[in-house]
Design an enzyme around this catalytic site. Structure first.
Site, PDB file in Angstrom:
ATOM      1  N   PRO A   1       0.816  -1.204   0.000  1.00 46.06           N
ATOM      2  CA  PRO A   1       0.000   0.000   0.000  1.00 46.06           C
ATOM      3  C   PRO A   1       0.851   1.254   0.000  1.00 46.06           C
ATOM      4  O   PRO A   1       1.712   1.425   0.864  1.00 46.06           O
ATOM      5  CB  PRO A   1      -0.789  -0.123   1.291  1.00 46.06           C
ATOM      6  CG  PRO A   1      -0.090  -1.157   2.113  1.00 46.06           C
ATOM      7  CD  PRO A   1       1.077  -1.658   1.371  1.00 46.06           C
ATOM      8  N   GLU A   2       0.600   2.109  -0.956  1.00 43.52           N
ATOM      9  CA  GLU A   2       1.204   3.435  -0.966  1.00 43.52           C
ATOM     10  C   GLU A   2       0.121   4.434  -0.578  1.00 43.52           C
ATOM     11  O   GLU A   2      -0.958   4.033  -0.147  1.00 43.52           O
ATOM     12  CB  GLU A   2       1.782   3.736  -2.352  1.00 43.52           C
ATOM     13  CG  GLU A   2       2.780   2.678  -2.813  1.00 43.52           C
ATOM     14  CD  GLU A   2       3.394   2.988  -4.168  1.00 43.52           C
ATOM     15  OE1 GLU A   2       3.603   4.164  -4.476  1.00 43.52           O
ATOM     16  OE2 GLU A   2       3.656   2.043  -4.922  1.00 43.52           O
TER      17      GLU A   2
ATOM     18  N   HIS B   1      -3.182 -15.391   8.789  1.00 35.58           N
ATOM     19  CA  HIS B   1      -2.285 -14.329   9.261  1.00 35.58           C
ATOM     20  C   HIS B   1      -3.021 -13.187   9.940  1.00 35.58           C
ATOM     21  O   HIS B   1      -2.592 -12.050   9.891  1.00 35.58           O
ATOM     22  CB  HIS B   1      -1.427 -13.782   8.118  1.00 35.58           C
ATOM     23  CG  HIS B   1      -0.734 -14.846   7.338  1.00 35.58           C
ATOM     24  ND1 HIS B   1       0.315 -15.570   7.841  1.00 35.58           N
ATOM     25  CD2 HIS B   1      -0.968 -15.330   6.100  1.00 35.58           C
ATOM     26  CE1 HIS B   1       0.718 -16.449   6.931  1.00 35.58           C
ATOM     27  NE2 HIS B   1      -0.041 -16.338   5.880  1.00 35.58           N
TER      28      HIS B   1
ATOM     29  N   ARG C   1       3.434 -11.137   5.488  1.00 38.42           N
ATOM     30  CA  ARG C   1       4.889 -10.999   5.605  1.00 38.42           C
ATOM     31  C   ARG C   1       5.333 -10.353   6.903  1.00 38.42           C
ATOM     32  O   ARG C   1       6.521 -10.278   7.185  1.00 38.42           O
ATOM     33  CB  ARG C   1       5.423 -10.196   4.402  1.00 38.42           C
ATOM     34  CG  ARG C   1       5.389 -11.008   3.143  1.00 38.42           C
ATOM     35  CD  ARG C   1       5.740 -10.167   1.937  1.00 38.42           C
ATOM     36  NE  ARG C   1       7.156  -9.873   1.863  1.00 38.42           N
ATOM     37  CZ  ARG C   1       7.693  -9.154   0.871  1.00 38.42           C
ATOM     38  NH1 ARG C   1       6.936  -8.662  -0.071  1.00 38.42           N
ATOM     39  NH2 ARG C   1       8.972  -8.925   0.844  1.00 38.42           N
TER      40      ARG C   1
ATOM     41  N   ARG D   1      22.370  17.552  -4.723  1.00 40.30           N
ATOM     42  CA  ARG D   1      22.227  16.105  -4.523  1.00 40.30           C
ATOM     43  C   ARG D   1      22.323  15.332  -5.834  1.00 40.30           C
ATOM     44  O   ARG D   1      21.858  15.765  -6.868  1.00 40.30           O
ATOM     45  CB  ARG D   1      20.910  15.806  -3.799  1.00 40.30           C
ATOM     46  CG  ARG D   1      20.845  16.524  -2.450  1.00 40.30           C
ATOM     47  CD  ARG D   1      19.651  16.117  -1.666  1.00 40.30           C
ATOM     48  NE  ARG D   1      19.657  14.675  -1.406  1.00 40.30           N
ATOM     49  CZ  ARG D   1      18.684  14.059  -0.751  1.00 40.30           C
ATOM     50  NH1 ARG D   1      17.650  14.745  -0.314  1.00 40.30           N
ATOM     51  NH2 ARG D   1      18.750  12.774  -0.555  1.00 40.30           N
TER      52      ARG D   1
END
Length: 273
Positions: free
Chosen positions: A2-3, A92, A111, A154
């Site tokens: 999920p973003e 899970h 996970r 950068r």
DNA sequence: CGGTGGACCTGCTGGC
DNA sequence: TGCCAGCAGGTCCACC
């Protein structure tokens, strides 16, 4: 998994189901997530009433009237949803909060890359997971100009920069790739080599792609499900992510996959310079 | 200081 | 059919 758009989709789905509900039970079946879930802290939620849910970056913040906030991160495979109490357990299923209406807020994470902490609501900003986050993509303070200025010295590739939550919060692999395609920027381009116009295009593209995805309920490629257990529909709108070998929608070229920082990057070698 | 690569954990897929 | 390498949407930390 999920973003920002997926976490925001979960937030919007959970909000009406949780607001005003009292926590009547707390069960931590498996506390070994990315960081240990502290059962003592979790138990303090009992009796508290949920007053709302906020999102910061990819974190969810479940506020209560007890001065405590439950911080949740879904990691790669985390799921958070409301279920009738009688429903069989999912695989899970690590944490279950029983609510005053008899339903349950359930957390599953194959996970176990996710995270769950009970924090004092008035000290959230000091928490290490939240302290160093960069601005939200929809924060008006984030502009092409501000990004241009912070990147002058950068050398990091623009793809890696986008995914750095200290630079900008909430962007993961999918939306970094999609944003760069829309902005016409090569993922390997060093940020100091991106000019003002490039940052303007990038900022606009970022907001557009996130907004469209939120409207579609996020992207379900493998494991993402919303607060009702449904999928998101933005996968069909992805133009480069997971499309290696496909013809670019904008030109005659073919979408490529490279590896940056150990993660797959998808891009069009002709449209992105 | 900034940037890269490996580690964490489990499950699925594609190639042999 | 069965096995196994490779890969997965995130984040942190050691190391250069």
């Amino acid at each position: 998994m999920p973003e920002l758009p997926e976490v925001e989709t979960v937030r919007r789905g959970l909000e009406p189901l949780l607001r005003g509900r009292q926590v009547t039970g707390v069960e931590v079946r498996e506390g070994r997530l990315r960081e240990p879930v502290v059962r003592r802290d979790m138990a303090r939620l009992r009796g508290a009433t949920l007053t709302g849910i906020r999102r910061r970056s990819k974190y969810l913040l479940l506020d209560t009237d007890a001065g405590l906030t439950l911080l949740v991160h879904l990691g790669m495979t985390g799921r958070l949803w409301v279920s009738d109490a009688g429903r069989p357990r999912q695989p899970h299923e690590h944490v279950v909060l029983t609510l005053g209406d008899g339903r349950q807020l359930r957390y599953a994470d194959a996970r176990r890359f996710g995270l769950m902490h009970v924090l004092h609501s008035d000290r959230l900003e000091a928490h290490p997971r939240l302290r160093d986050l960069g601005p939200e993509p929809f924060d008006p303070a984030l502009t092409g100009d501000s990004l241009y200025h912070v990147t002058r010295a950068r050398r990091v590739p623009v793809k890696n920069f986008l995914m750095n939550t200290r630079a900008i919060a909430g962007i993961g692999n999918i939306y970094a790739c999609e944003t760069l395609f829309r902005a016409g920027l090569h993922p390997k381009r060093q940020v100091r080599r991106v000019g003002r116009a490039g940052w303007e295009r990038l900022t606009t593209a970022l907001r557009a792609v996130l907004q469209e995805s939120i409207r579609a309920g996020g992207t379900t490629l493998r494991d993402f499900y919303n607060a009702e257990g449904g999928v998101g529909y933005f996968a069909v709108a992805l133009r480069v992510y997971d499309r290696e070998g496909d013809r670019c929608e904008r030109c005659v070229s073919t979408i490529r996959r490279i590896v940056q920082g150990g993660r797959s990057t998808f891009y069009c070698p002709r449209c992105q310079r």
